[in-house]
Design an enzyme around this catalytic site. Structure first.
Site, mmCIF file in Angstrom:
data_model
loop_
_atom_site.group_PDB
_atom_site.id
_atom_site.type_symbol
_atom_site.label_atom_id
_atom_site.label_comp_id
_atom_site.label_asym_id
_atom_site.label_seq_id
_atom_site.Cartn_x
_atom_site.Cartn_y
_atom_site.Cartn_z
ATOM 1 N N GLY A 39 -2.568 4.968 -1.828
ATOM 2 C CA GLY A 39 -3.987 4.622 -1.805
ATOM 3 C C GLY A 39 -4.816 5.337 -2.852
ATOM 4 O O GLY A 39 -6.027 5.462 -2.720
ATOM 5 N N LEU B 183 4.160 -9.000 -7.609
ATOM 6 C CA LEU B 183 5.445 -9.709 -7.551
ATOM 7 C C LEU B 183 6.242 -9.387 -6.307
ATOM 8 O O LEU B 183 7.063 -10.192 -5.877
ATOM 9 C CB LEU B 183 6.286 -9.363 -8.789
ATOM 10 N N GLY B 184 6.065 -8.218 -5.750
ATOM 11 C CA GLY B 184 6.857 -7.838 -4.590
ATOM 12 C C GLY B 184 6.632 -6.382 -4.220
ATOM 13 O O GLY B 184 5.719 -5.740 -4.723
ATOM 14 N N TYR C 273 0.851 -1.185 0.000
ATOM 15 C CA TYR C 273 0.000 0.000 0.000
ATOM 16 C C TYR C 273 0.889 1.237 0.000
ATOM 17 O O TYR C 273 1.771 1.370 0.844
ATOM 18 C CB TYR C 273 -0.891 -0.019 1.245
ATOM 19 N N TYR D 143 -8.643 11.217 -21.948
ATOM 20 C CA TYR D 143 -9.259 11.082 -20.640
ATOM 21 C C TYR D 143 -10.750 11.323 -20.771
ATOM 22 O O TYR D 143 -11.149 12.296 -21.393
ATOM 23 C CB TYR D 143 -8.684 12.187 -19.755
#
Lengths: 619, 677
Positions: A199, A332-333, A196, A539
């Site tokens: 956020g 993955l990490g 995290y 966008y």
């Protein structure tokens, strides 16, 4: 060419955001007391969440509201507001959405901890973690705070006080080695880790998979926020990955440098998050996107630490392992440290804007600018609806003279030049560099614009355009107080498809809303936000008034789904910089082909065979 | 085979159709001149970039598509770019319309006069017009009228002008261009001209498709063309041509427009202007080249009564909805869209299916007049050999029976409600007095044309046969208008007739065989065999003619009459295909070319007709002969040899023989199916 010149000023001397008035009544956002940065010795690890909303965007004290007179205002001390009233917003809001200030849908004010599921704990893991001394928490509020990003359905549920699966505990590693320990323990005890950062995800990437039965631990990188060193000879900085954008920029600025990476979320998003999602910054034309900015990455995986052995500027050593890391979305990490390019701070900055008779001409101009490779730091083209939106956010003008000038401008453009107010659109520009070059560059761009019928329309309009980006998330919260829900999504597309994709996606949104029983016409608008040699980033903003719908979020999701299908059918990409997360993973296979999917899967299988990083994004 | 639940939704009786309004009524009561000069301000497409016909041309010539093809042609032929560009420009010049309001006003005036003399009424469903007005504003519109007469496209433009709608640009065959002055007039009223065949000409195709797409995308005007490609000489709908439909759908596939609305329009004539002209053409009297003087000679038609016209603007069909879940538009993502590409397999089959659906939509909204039923009955009666015709009251009784039956099958029949049936019948007969003869209360086809007193010997038997055939084919063209109503039940009836047992599976095989055999002849949507079979069963069961159990299909007592009628409807076609098969087996030589096929088979048929070995004079129709050859080619029973002699036909005698036998019910379908089908 009409060009109402203003006194040149460096607005971003300190830090860009300050919601106030410039000399010409323009509105800008600046952050006064930078909150994200706290003294390192601060024992508290929950400071950010204390000053931020738990069920909306940004700081708790900062929000839009309609005052008793029905005029829009922005509250709080954090963003400077000098007696600011936004008179046009109410009318625009009511007209665009058919909404009424009488019909309110307030959020649940307080977080009800008892509604949160009790944590599923892996006792052995917790015991060993305790012995490492790394801070952690099982507090409901801490866990809820890290259980979501900012997708509409996530925020909508929070506002109703509903919580799904949330992490069972939160850990705050302080450095790379802490992360190594946590990942080892997690692997040992088969605990699910979800990294995290800031956020600010809008891809459901932070949502806990409901089917996950193991204990879920949210790994919050916010305490790893130091700049470890700055190398002025090579113009690089080595930074811990938990640092938030605005802190990184401010700290570098103190010694005369910047990274120039400014995604719209930079107030809150973190370096590690940028790497994990392949972020893009507003000024990528000068500084590049995240993949151009990183020189070295260190990531902790269940198999160990992955990094390169040197900091050479380019290598031919097989496929670039950085590209396994960038965009891996926490599967993955954990990215712990990053070496980034830095640049001396620009001497001079200047905003600008150009009004075009219609969107087609505007796109043609952007295409030409890209062809000549002379795009300024940022160039964005808003369509007519967004131009009106921006216009509605214009603050009350203080002097008769300014209002007279505004009237004159309007008259000149619509009457004298014959622009149709319902078709014209505006491009906003930001130039950066040394003064001489900026002015030269500016002339070059305005000359190209003139060939496409563009009229220079002043700095204020330019600034206001960029401001829209930063306050849009706060505006969504305002809308949600009055039955209006919405969100933005993005894509990248070849130049020859830009107009078609804009028209078709907007039309699809309108049609889907109608078919799904939305009672009021939706806001369906777009802008071209980045230019590349071979295409552009587009966008879309989409919002509607949901009065009369029993399940507005479901309708919203169906429409967004249809809009994404439309994007793909029109040659657009699945995402330009928001990432895939869980929201868009159903389209991954067709996006990267079966073999591509297999490649990604085999990397995951090797690096994390036990799915410790089990957020289930991407694949 | 699907369950019965499907039936309920497909009840044709539930079909809701709009009411009609006669537009000639107003024309008879007010000034045509004022009407022609009135203010014309149609609503336009919301995305319209207003452009003149001239700018349209330069947009086409400057398009990426054309650029690409021009350079491709240069590379392949070694010609100079300017040269090819010049050619493209002259192709466009030859093709392009020059829509002018003044010409339209001229037509509005003259056509008002002409229409009032020719027709009793021109009825239009105004709700359809309102729907059209709506969609014109929202999306580019393609108008797809049925094509039975030269009148069609003038009539369409006239109607749109009348209702203050955007005037269409119309794809017209180059043969009109032959009529010097008229060609130019049509051009100025919105027609653009395309060559009948331009198979390999890349440049022509590029100019043409880009021209149509440019008009469509810009919303310049509704684009109008005929799905059937040409006027149907038989009043049966022709199997659709896909070229133009492909072109107008392409901008949607490639995302250049959000959607395209296709509006099927059904134009039905109570009496067709070209009635006997068509019959002669089908019999081999070559069609006179369109010429202005010919048109003037046709003036005598002005003195006759052609009854009424019904024009029904169908429900607009959104290409986007049609393509939903069927076409993956991503297939255009990887190649620049301006590079011409052959449509992929899935696009082709989608366009084909859509085309059939649209033609079916045209068929369904065709208004049928009582005469259509009378023509069917009279033809059947004539064949059954009653030389003296049928008694008027018996005809009336049969007509009423058929009226009720056709309504149950969902026909859009305009039978005057408050008039006694006998009056309806006699007034229908009198409108078509050229085709029928009433004497002593009995009605028959007017086959003995020879004026009394004229010596009979002057006419050879062959000439007499042909002159009878003109009447029969004219009459058949009216019967054909109702074919789509009876087609599926008729196929089932014939299948029951030819099948070796009552087993449902066997009947289905037989049905499937016939349906496959006739898919060049009638509008049968590809791949819809099971649906068609179920629909046919449903209709026959509903009307009490059939009992269908799990295993068996049984004809009921009272169903007999219906089944006889239905099989008789299809019989001429069955016999036609059989005789073509027989011809190919018996007479086809090694050197038979496609070109010689029609004259040769005609000779063969005339011989057999004169010898009294064939029942149906109708089989002389070259349309039927062409269709049967097309079917045999499709099934592989006949092959075209590409080589020295162009289009030499190679006949697989065994297979043709077995097909003939299966058609005649001599062979069970199962075998034929194994043989190749």
């Amino acid at each position: 060419m009409l060009y109402i010149s203003t006194k040149y000023q460096i607005i971003r001397k300190d830090f860009p955001f300050y919601l106030g008035k410039t000399a010409h009544g323009g509105l800008w956002v600046q952050i006064k007391n930078l909150p994200g940065h706290l003294p390192k010795e601060s024992p508290s690890h929950v400071f950010l969440q204390e000053i931020m909303k738990w069920n909306g965007w940004g700081y708790s004290d900062s929000r839009f509201l309609f005052n008793k007179k029905g005029q829009a205002e922005f509250t709080g001390k954090r963003y400077i507001i000098i007696g600011m009233i936004i008179p046009g917003l109410k009318d625009w809001f009511e007209c665009t959405f058919g909404a009424s200030l009488q019909h309110k849908t307030p959020a649940t004010p307080l977080l009800n901890s008892s509604a949160v599921q009790p944590p599923t704990l892996n006792e052995a893991f917790v015991e060993e973690l305790k012995s490492t001394g790394i801070p952690f928490s099982q507090d409901a509020e801490d866990r809820v705070f890290r259980a979501h990003g900012h997708c509409l359905h996530e925020i909508f549920a929070l506002r109703e006080g509903k919580f799904g699966r949330v992490p069972d505990m939160v850990v705050w590693p302080n450095c790379h080695n802490d992360v190594v320990k946590i990942v080892e323990l997690a692997s040992k005890h088969n605990v699910c880790l979800i990294p995290y950062g800031g956020g600010t995800s809008v891809s459901s990437a932070l949502e806990c998979p409901p089917e996950e039965t193991r204990s879920i631990v949210s790994l919050d990188t916010s305490q790893m926020n130091r700049i470890l060193w700055v190398d002025e000879k090579n113009l690089t900085a080595h930074v811990e990955a938990g640092i938030v954008g605005q802190d990184l920029e401010r700290l570098l600025n103190e010694s005369g440098y910047c990274t120039g990476h400014e995604p719209d979320s930079m107030e809150f998003s973190s370096l590690g998050g940028w790497v994990a999602t392949r972020a893009s910054g507003m000024k990528k034309n000068i500084y590049g996107n995240i993949e151009d900015l990183v020189v070295h990455i260190k990531m902790v995986t269940p198999q160990g630490v992955i990094e390169k052995s040197c900091q050479g500027p380019r290598m031919s050593t097989g496929p670039d392992i950085h590209h396994f890391i960038m965009g891996s979305e926490g599967t993955l990490g954990v990215v712990t440290e990053v070496t980034m390019k830095i640049r001396p701070m620009p001497e001079y900055q200047k905003y600008g804007s150009v009004v075009f008779p219609n969107f087609e001409q505007g796109v043609a101009c952007l295409r030409e600018v890209a062809r000549q490779r002379c795009a300024p730091a940022s160039i964005r083209l808003m369509d007519n609806e967004q131009f009106k939106f921006g216009h509605a956010l214009k603050p009350q003008v203080s002097s008769i003279f300014t209002s007279f000038l505004d009237g004159l401008k309007k008259f000149y453009i619509t009457k004298f030049k014959g622009f149709d107010p319902n078709r014209l659109c505006v491009a906003t520009l930001l130039f950066e560099g040394d003064r001489e070059k900026v002015l030269q560059h500016e002339k070059q761009v305005y000359d190209i614009a003139a060939k496409f019928g563009g009229l220079a329309a002043g700095e204020d309009n330019g600034q206001r355009g960029y401001m829209l980006t930063f306050v849009i998330a706060y505006l969504r919260d305002l809308g949600m107080d009055y039955y209006v829900i919405g969100e933005s999504f993005e894509t990248s597309v070849p130049w020859d498809r830009v107009l078609d994709i804009c028209r078709n996606v907007k039309a699809r949104i309108v049609r889907e809303c109608k078919e799904r029983g939305v009672q009021f016409p939706p806001l369906s608008t777009c802008r071209v936000t980045q230019t590349y040699d071979a295409g552009a980033c587009v966008y879309f903003y989409f919002a509607f008034n949901y009065r009369g719908l029993s399940d507005p979020v479901h309708v919203y999701e169906q429409v967004e789904h249809a809009a994404r299908e439309e994007i793909l059918a029109n040659g657009g990409s699945l995402s330009h910089h928001h990432g895939v997360g869980k929201l868009r993973k159903e389209w991954m296979r067709e996006t990267v082909s079966n073999v591509g999917m297999g490649m990604l899967k085999s990397v995951k299988d090797y690096v994390d065979p036990n799915n410790i990083f089990g957020n289930r994004n991407l694949l | 085979m699907a369950s019965k639940a499907v039936y309920s939704q497909r009840d044709p009786m539930l079909k809701k159709r709009d009411d009609f309004e006669d537009i000639l009524e107003e024309r008879r009561n007010s000034s045509d001149l004022r009407y022609a000069l009135r203010c014309y301000a149609p609503v336009v497409y919301k995305g319209l970039c207003p452009s003149k016909a001239g700018t349209l041309k330069s947009m086409v010539l400057q398009s990426d598509q054309l650029h690409y093809v021009i350079h491709q042609v240069c590379r392949e032929t070694g010609r100079a770019v300017d040269d090819v560009q010049e050619e493209a420009s002259s192709i466009l010049e030859e093709m392009a319309h020059r829509l002018q309001l003044s010409t339209v006003r001229f037509f509005a005036f003259t056509l008002s006069k002409v229409f009032k003399t020719l027709f009793r009424s021109i009825c239009v469903n105004e709700e359809g017009i309102q729907r059209l007005q709506q969609v014109i504003q929202e999306h580019p519109v393609v108008l797809l009228p049925s094509h039975r007469s030269y009148m069609d496209f003038l009539l369409m433009s006239y109607l749109l002008y009348t209702y203050d709608l955007a005037l269409p640009v119309i794809a017209a065959g180059m043969d009109f261009m032959g009529m010097k002055f008229v060609g130019e007039m049509l051009r100025m009223s919105g027609a653009f001209f395309i060559r009948r065949s331009f198979g390999g000409d890349k440049l022509y195709w590029a100019v043409f498709s880009e021209y149509v797409k440019t008009m469509l995308k810009n919303g310049f005007a509704p684009v109008e063309f005929f799905l059937e490609g040409t006027r149907s000489r038989t009043s049966k709908s022709l199997t659709p041509k896909l070229g133009l439909l492909n072109i107008v759908m392409d901008p949607f596939f490639k995302g250049e427009v959000f959607d395209v609305s296709l509006v099927p329009v059904s134009i039905s004539y109570e009496r067709i202007l070209e009635e006997s002209l068509y019959a002669r053409e089908l019999l081999g009297v070559p069609k006179p080249k369109e010429s202005t003087s010919g048109l003037i000679k046709a003036r005598k038609v002005l003195s006759e009564d052609y009854g009424s016209i019904h024009v029904y603007f169908g429900q607009p069909v959104s290409v986007r909805s049609l393509a939903e879940g069927r076409v993956n538009r991503c297939q255009f993502n990887l190649i620049p869209r301006h590079i011409p590409k052959k449509p992929s397999e899935d696009i082709h089959s989608f366009v084909n299916d859509s085309a059939y659906r649209l033609v079916r939509a045209q068929e369904e909204n065709m208004v049928l007049k009582p005469w259509v039923l009378l023509a069917s009955l009279l033809l059947q009666n004539q064949v059954s050999g009653q030389k003296r015709g049928i008694a008027l009251d018996e005809l009336t009784e049969q007509a009423v029976w058929l009226r009720d039956l056709s309504r149950q099958y969902g026909a859009f029949l305009h039978w005057p409600e408050h008039t006694p049936p006998s009056e309806v019948v006699s007034s229908s007969l009198s409108l078509h007095r050229g085709l029928v003869r009433i004497s002593e209360g009995r009605v028959q086809l007017a086959l003995d044309k020879a004026a009394p007193g004229e010596p009979r010997s002057a006419v050879t038997p062959e000439e007499e046969l042909l002159s009878q055939a003109v009447i029969i084919l004219s009459c058949a063209s009216y019967r054909n208008q109702a074919l789509h109503v009876f087609l599926r039940p008729a196929l089932l009836a014939s299948a029951i007739h030819t099948a070796s047992s009552n087993k449902k599976q066997e009947v289905f095989n037989s049905f499937s065989f016939l349906r496959n055999m006739f898919s060049n002849e009638f509008i049968l949507c590809p791949g819809a065999t099971v649906q068609d079979f179920e629909e046919a069963c449903y209709l026959l069961v509903k009307t009490g003619a059939l009992q269908v159990t799990q295993q068996e299909v049984l004809v009921t007592e009272r169903g007999h009459r219906t089944l006889v009628f239905l099989t008789s409807m299809l019989d001429p076609f069955l016999q036609g295909y059989q005789v073509v098969c027989r011809f190919l087996c018996e007479e086809a030589t090694e050197a038979l070319t496609e070109k010689q096929f029609i004259p040769a088979v005609r000779k063969f048929i005339i011989k057999h007709l004169l010898a009294g070995r064939l029942r149906y004079t109708e089989v002389l129709s070259s349309d039927l002969q062409k269709n049967s050859l097309a079917a045999l080619l499709r099934l592989g029973a006949v092959r075209k040899i590409k080589g020295a002699e162009q289009g030499t036909l190679k006949v697989n005698t065994v297979m043709v023989n077995s097909l003939e036998d299966t058609l005649g019910g001599k062979l069970p379908t199962q075998k034929a199916v194994i043989a190749r089908l």
